[in-house]
Design a protein around this motif. Structure first.
Motif, PDB file in Angstrom:
ATOM      1  N   TYR A   6      -0.844  -0.580   8.541  1.00  0.00           N
ATOM      2  CA  TYR A   6      -0.288  -1.583   7.590  1.00  0.00           C
ATOM      3  C   TYR A   6      -0.292  -0.742   6.193  1.00  0.00           C
ATOM      4  O   TYR A   6      -0.999  -0.172   5.925  1.00  0.00           O
ATOM      5  CB  TYR A   6      -0.762  -3.322   7.700  1.00  0.00           C
ATOM      6  CG  TYR A   6      -0.606  -3.874   9.114  1.00  0.00           C
ATOM      7  CD1 TYR A   6       0.678  -4.367   9.127  1.00  0.00           C
ATOM      8  CD2 TYR A   6      -1.834  -3.588   9.805  1.00  0.00           C
ATOM      9  CE1 TYR A   6       0.809  -4.936  10.777  1.00  0.00           C
ATOM     10  CE2 TYR A   6      -1.575  -4.360  11.185  1.00  0.00           C
ATOM     11  CZ  TYR A   6      -0.547  -5.052  11.461  1.00  0.00           C
ATOM     12  OH  TYR A   6      -0.192  -5.535  12.736  1.00  0.00           O
ATOM     13  N   ASP A   7       0.829  -1.321   5.287  1.00  0.00           N
ATOM     14  CA  ASP A   7       0.885  -0.988   3.913  1.00  0.00           C
ATOM     15  C   ASP A   7       0.095  -2.003   2.862  1.00  0.00           C
ATOM     16  O   ASP A   7       0.753  -2.966   2.873  1.00  0.00           O
ATOM     17  CB  ASP A   7       2.133  -0.678   3.585  1.00  0.00           C
ATOM     18  CG  ASP A   7       2.531  -0.008   2.111  1.00  0.00           C
ATOM     19  OD1 ASP A   7       1.373  -0.124   1.215  1.00  0.00           O
ATOM     20  OD2 ASP A   7       3.541   0.410   2.043  1.00  0.00           O
ATOM     21  N   PRO A   8      -0.884  -1.762   2.554  1.00  0.00           N
ATOM     22  CA  PRO A   8      -1.634  -2.552   1.549  1.00  0.00           C
ATOM     23  C   PRO A   8      -0.990  -3.127   0.377  1.00  0.00           C
ATOM     24  O   PRO A   8      -1.097  -4.030   0.133  1.00  0.00           O
ATOM     25  CB  PRO A   8      -2.999  -1.716   1.112  1.00  0.00           C
ATOM     26  CG  PRO A   8      -3.098  -0.767   2.281  1.00  0.00           C
ATOM     27  CD  PRO A   8      -1.822  -0.412   2.611  1.00  0.00           C
ATOM     28  N   LYS A   9      -0.136  -2.084  -0.229  1.00  0.00           N
ATOM     29  CA  LYS A   9       0.697  -2.475  -1.160  1.00  0.00           C
ATOM     30  C   LYS A   9       1.643  -3.600  -0.954  1.00  0.00           C
ATOM     31  O   LYS A   9       1.837  -4.638  -1.507  1.00  0.00           O
ATOM     32  CB  LYS A   9       1.468  -1.242  -1.767  1.00  0.00           C
ATOM     33  CG  LYS A   9       2.264  -1.570  -3.213  1.00  0.00           C
ATOM     34  CD  LYS A   9       3.201  -0.339  -3.542  1.00  0.00           C
ATOM     35  CE  LYS A   9       2.474   0.998  -3.577  1.00  0.00           C
ATOM     36  NZ  LYS A   9       3.366   2.026  -4.217  1.00  0.00           N
ATOM     37  N   LYS A  11     -11.403  -5.423  -0.273  1.00  0.00           N
ATOM     38  CA  LYS A  11     -11.197  -4.165  -0.233  1.00  0.00           C
ATOM     39  C   LYS A  11     -11.400  -3.306   1.134  1.00  0.00           C
ATOM     40  O   LYS A  11     -10.468  -2.528   1.633  1.00  0.00           O
ATOM     41  CB  LYS A  11     -11.813  -2.994  -1.219  1.00  0.00           C
ATOM     42  CG  LYS A  11     -11.653  -1.664  -1.228  1.00  0.00           C
ATOM     43  CD  LYS A  11     -12.622  -0.911  -2.213  1.00  0.00           C
ATOM     44  CE  LYS A  11     -12.213   0.596  -2.604  1.00  0.00           C
ATOM     45  NZ  LYS A  11     -13.039   1.145  -3.509  1.00  0.00           N
ATOM     46  N   TYR A  53      -8.515  -4.490   3.388  1.00  0.00           N
ATOM     47  CA  TYR A  53      -7.267  -3.546   3.324  1.00  0.00           C
ATOM     48  C   TYR A  53      -7.452  -2.324   3.819  1.00  0.00           C
ATOM     49  O   TYR A  53      -6.163  -1.802   4.491  1.00  0.00           O
ATOM     50  CB  TYR A  53      -7.032  -3.503   1.526  1.00  0.00           C
ATOM     51  CG  TYR A  53      -6.199  -4.648   0.993  1.00  0.00           C
ATOM     52  CD1 TYR A  53      -4.995  -5.134   1.358  1.00  0.00           C
ATOM     53  CD2 TYR A  53      -6.727  -5.511  -0.134  1.00  0.00           C
ATOM     54  CE1 TYR A  53      -4.148  -6.103   0.789  1.00  0.00           C
ATOM     55  CE2 TYR A  53      -6.225  -6.437  -0.574  1.00  0.00           C
ATOM     56  CZ  TYR A  53      -4.862  -6.829  -0.086  1.00  0.00           C
ATOM     57  OH  TYR A  53      -4.268  -7.927  -0.779  1.00  0.00           O
ATOM     58  N   SER A  54      -8.626  -1.894   3.669  1.00  0.00           N
ATOM     59  CA  SER A  54      -8.709  -0.308   4.278  1.00  0.00           C
ATOM     60  C   SER A  54      -8.703  -0.469   5.842  1.00  0.00           C
ATOM     61  O   SER A  54      -8.092   0.324   6.506  1.00  0.00           O
ATOM     62  CB  SER A  54     -10.137  -0.229   3.685  1.00  0.00           C
ATOM     63  OG  SER A  54     -10.568   1.312   4.402  1.00  0.00           O
ATOM     64  N   GLU A  55      -9.139  -1.579   6.350  1.00  0.00           N
ATOM     65  CA  GLU A  55      -8.999  -1.912   7.843  1.00  0.00           C
ATOM     66  C   GLU A  55      -7.569  -2.005   8.313  1.00  0.00           C
ATOM     67  O   GLU A  55      -7.054  -1.208   9.287  1.00  0.00           O
ATOM     68  CB  GLU A  55      -9.837  -2.864   8.405  1.00  0.00           C
ATOM     69  CG  GLU A  55      -9.913  -3.173   9.839  1.00  0.00           C
ATOM     70  CD  GLU A  55     -10.610  -4.646  10.066  1.00  0.00           C
ATOM     71  OE1 GLU A  55     -10.545  -5.205  11.171  1.00  0.00           O
ATOM     72  OE2 GLU A  55     -11.455  -4.884   9.330  1.00  0.00           O
ATOM     73  N   ALA A  56      -6.867  -2.898   7.561  1.00  0.00           N
ATOM     74  CA  ALA A  56      -5.222  -2.757   7.723  1.00  0.00           C
ATOM     75  C   ALA A  56      -4.691  -1.775   7.852  1.00  0.00           C
ATOM     76  O   ALA A  56      -3.598  -1.180   8.676  1.00  0.00           O
ATOM     77  CB  ALA A  56      -4.834  -4.068   6.736  1.00  0.00           C
ATOM     78  N   LYS A  57      -5.036  -0.940   6.522  1.00  0.00           N
ATOM     79  CA  LYS A  57      -4.407   0.458   6.501  1.00  0.00           C
ATOM     80  C   LYS A  57      -4.449   1.323   7.561  1.00  0.00           C
ATOM     81  O   LYS A  57      -3.693   2.214   8.062  1.00  0.00           O
ATOM     82  CB  LYS A  57      -4.699   1.012   5.246  1.00  0.00           C
ATOM     83  CG  LYS A  57      -3.971   2.241   4.752  1.00  0.00           C
ATOM     84  CD  LYS A  57      -4.646   3.039   3.496  1.00  0.00           C
ATOM     85  CE  LYS A  57      -3.774   4.148   3.155  1.00  0.00           C
ATOM     86  NZ  LYS A  57      -4.105   4.727   1.718  1.00  0.00           N
ATOM     87  N   GLY A  58      -5.848   1.447   8.133  1.00  0.00           N
ATOM     88  CA  GLY A  58      -6.176   2.276   9.277  1.00  0.00           C
ATOM     89  C   GLY A  58      -5.595   1.807  10.561  1.00  0.00           C
ATOM     90  O   GLY A  58      -5.194   2.586  11.517  1.00  0.00           O
TER      91      GLY A  58
END
Length: 88
Positions: free
Chosen positions: A52-55, A41, A44-49
């Motif tokens: 990047y789109d986690p979905k 999790k 994914y949060s780091e990537a979203k920041g």
């Protein structure tokens, strides 16, 4: 008679110990699983920041796990369905 009773008690104790061992192993694994899920999790949060789109990332992971032939077959079917529905 006493010997038979002692054997049964010993066998029962042995089974109880094995059951306890299984339960403790499962508990440790569940704790590790929980920690790993929290780590995932966080990634994914780091990537979203970073934009990047986690979905989409999850979809990419599913695709990477697939056998290439299975993936190509699914893509062909998806294209067929899109064409039939006029979705381009």
């Amino acid at each position: 008679m006493n010997e038979i009773l002692n054997d049964e008690i010993t066998e029962s104790k042995s089974k109880d110990d094995r059951l306890k061992s299984f339960i403790e192993r499962i508990e440790r694994l569940e704790e590790e699983k929980s920690n790993i899920l929290a780590d995932i999790k966080e990634v994914y949060s780091e990537a979203k920041g970073l934009g990047y789109d986690p979905k989409i990332m999850r979809k990419v992971l599913v695709i990477r796990k697939m056998d290439i032939d299975e993936r190509l077959e699914q893509e062909a079917l998806l294209d067929t369905y899109r064409n039939a529905l006029g979705i381009f």
